[in-house]
Scaffold this active site. Structure first.
Site, PDB file in Angstrom:
ATOM      1  N   ASP A  17       0.838  -1.091   0.145  1.00 16.54           N
ATOM      2  CA  ASP A  17      -0.128  -0.016   0.002  1.00 16.54           C
ATOM      3  C   ASP A  17       0.945   1.132   0.103  1.00 16.54           C
ATOM      4  OD1 ASP A  17      -2.314   1.345   0.075  1.00 16.54           O
ATOM      5  OD2 ASP A  17      -2.838   1.137   2.447  1.00 16.54           O
ATOM      6  N   ASP A  52       2.098   5.307  -5.344  1.00 18.98           N
ATOM      7  CA  ASP A  52       1.333   6.670  -4.727  1.00 18.98           C
ATOM      8  C   ASP A  52       2.224   7.775  -5.256  1.00 18.98           C
ATOM      9  OD1 ASP A  52       0.207   8.844  -3.759  1.00 18.98           O
ATOM     10  OD2 ASP A  52      -0.004   7.958  -1.761  1.00 18.98           O
ATOM     11  N   GLU A 109      -3.286   6.349  -7.439  1.00 21.36           N
ATOM     12  CA  GLU A 109      -4.258   7.298  -6.778  1.00 21.36           C
ATOM     13  C   GLU A 109      -4.260   8.331  -7.959  1.00 21.36           C
ATOM     14  OE1 GLU A 109      -3.625   7.873  -2.622  1.00 21.36           O
ATOM     15  OE2 GLU A 109      -4.048  10.125  -2.897  1.00 21.36           O
ATOM     16  N   HIS A 152      -7.620  10.310   4.901  1.00 21.59           N
ATOM     17  CA  HIS A 152      -6.983   9.045   5.775  1.00 21.59           C
ATOM     18  C   HIS A 152      -6.928   9.739   7.049  1.00 21.59           C
ATOM     19  CE1 HIS A 152      -4.804   7.901   1.890  1.00 21.59           C
ATOM     20  NE2 HIS A 152      -5.282   6.606   2.326  1.00 21.59           N
ATOM     21  N   HIS A 182      -9.987   4.188  -0.403  1.00 25.80           N
ATOM     22  CA  HIS A 182      -9.102   4.729   0.790  1.00 25.80           C
ATOM     23  C   HIS A 182      -9.813   5.398   1.773  1.00 25.80           C
ATOM     24  CE1 HIS A 182      -4.891   3.496  -1.017  1.00 25.80           C
ATOM     25  NE2 HIS A 182      -5.785   3.295  -1.898  1.00 25.80           N
ATOM     26  N   ASN A 195      -9.852  -0.407   1.414  1.00 24.62           N
ATOM     27  CA  ASN A 195      -8.828  -0.589   2.437  1.00 24.62           C
ATOM     28  C   ASN A 195      -9.123  -0.383   3.879  1.00 24.62           C
ATOM     29  OD1 ASN A 195      -7.127  -0.698  -0.038  1.00 24.62           O
ATOM     30  ND2 ASN A 195      -5.803   0.961   0.607  1.00 24.62           N
ATOM     31  N   ASN A 252      -7.985  -0.282   7.959  1.00 25.43           N
ATOM     32  CA  ASN A 252      -6.748  -0.254   8.709  1.00 25.43           C
ATOM     33  C   ASN A 252      -7.269  -0.166  10.222  1.00 25.43           C
ATOM     34  OD1 ASN A 252      -4.233   0.379  10.021  1.00 25.43           O
ATOM     35  ND2 ASN A 252      -3.832   2.003   8.377  1.00 25.43           N
TER      36      ASN A 252
HETATM   37 ZN   LIG Z   1      -4.589   4.907   1.505  1.00 20.11          ZN
END
Ligand SMILES: [Zn+2]
Length: 288
Positions: free
Chosen positions: A85, A107, A137, A183, A215, A237, A239
């Protein structure tokens, strides 16, 4: 079809999700507990799943850990893939291409759009020779995640027309659009206030064969998540919500349980939350 990218695990998993109209969980793992907990959840739910690690693990844990993660995924009784990632640094991308990742997220979103296209196209070409698929992205998803450098810049929404050009121009396999997702903590109002579902819908409309990735899905709002899947999200994703449960359990039980018990029970907490996510994404029972 056994030719690239159809012979790639991440591609197979997400292509099946695209055809089946569901999404697959990509669990961000920082240690073996996360990896084992995610595999147990996927196997129990008869679901495909993806394990994601950050470039931090390539450096801190080293290549043997990546090999372990890859072998653990590939030994699962359900389709599983290992994904890197947010690979932001160019040397890390080259390093990752030599490791047993099934897919890598490049990214380059902090570069200007032309440079992002040029770089991603270059990496897609290189990755092809190694049988690895690439996620990128488009626009910029702001905020920081543990293990990812914090990019403190204004959100750059993905323009649907430019997304179509980006996919054509780079040949990228999976696209993570910026639709107001961030994020890390959301301002008051949360994802419900900031996610632009009409933008997501238009991105998919203009790039109908694209495989889209979400994300910044914390906190998970079940109804909203389902809507994004209806609009074409195929990989989510995950987390913080998993780590929250897991760390809370550890915090309460460190020093009270034997190591074996502590590990088994904390992994069980992870597995339980992972199973909930799998169900929400609709991939339960979808393992071929
Ligand atoms: Zn991300």
């Amino acid at each position: 079809m056994s030719e690239y990218p159809y012979n790639n695990r991440t591609f197979q998993i997400l292509d099946a999700a695209e055809k089946g109209g569901y999404a697959v969980a990509a669990f961000n793992c920082y240690n073996t507990d996360g990896i084992l907990g995610s595999i147990k959840a996927a196997e129990r739910m008869k679901s495909p799943a993806i394990i994601e690690i950050f470039p931090w693990s390539m450096h801190f844990h080293g290549p043997e850990f990546i090999k372990f993660a890859s072998e653990a995924c590939h030994a699962a009784s359900v389709p599983m893939a290992l994904h890197l990632d947010h690979c932001t640094l160019e040397p890390d991308v080259y390093k990752a291409l030599e490791l047993p990742f099934d897919s890598i997220m490049v990214d380059a979103s902090s570069h200007d759009p032309e440079e992002n296209i040029r770089f991603v196209r270059h990496i897609v070409e290189l990755a092809k020779g190694r049988g690895i698929t690439i996620e990128a992205e488009m626009g910029r998803i702001v905020g920081g995640e543990d293990g990812v450098p914090t990019v403190d810049m204004e959100t750059l929404y993905t323009e649907p027309e430019l997304a179509a050009e980006f996919i054509d121009g780079t040949g990228v396999h999976f696209l993570a659009p910026s639709i107001g997702n961030v994020h890390g903590p959301y301002p008051p109002g949360g994802p419900e206030k900031y996610w632009q579902l009409d933008r997501l819908e238009m991105i998919k409309k203009l790039s109908p064969s694209s495989i889209l990735v979400l994300h910044g899905a914390y906190p998970i709002i079940d109804g909203l998540m389902k809507k994004t899947i209806e609009l074409g999200i195929r990989k989510v994703n995950l987390n913080k919500n998993l780590h929250e449960c897991y760390l809370e359990f550890l915090g309460k039980n460190v020093g009270k349980l034997e190591m074996t018990q502590l590990q088994e029970k904390s992994i069980a907490v992870w597995t339980e939350e992972a199973e909930r996510c799998i169900k929400l994404l609709g991939s339960d029972g979808k393992a071929a």
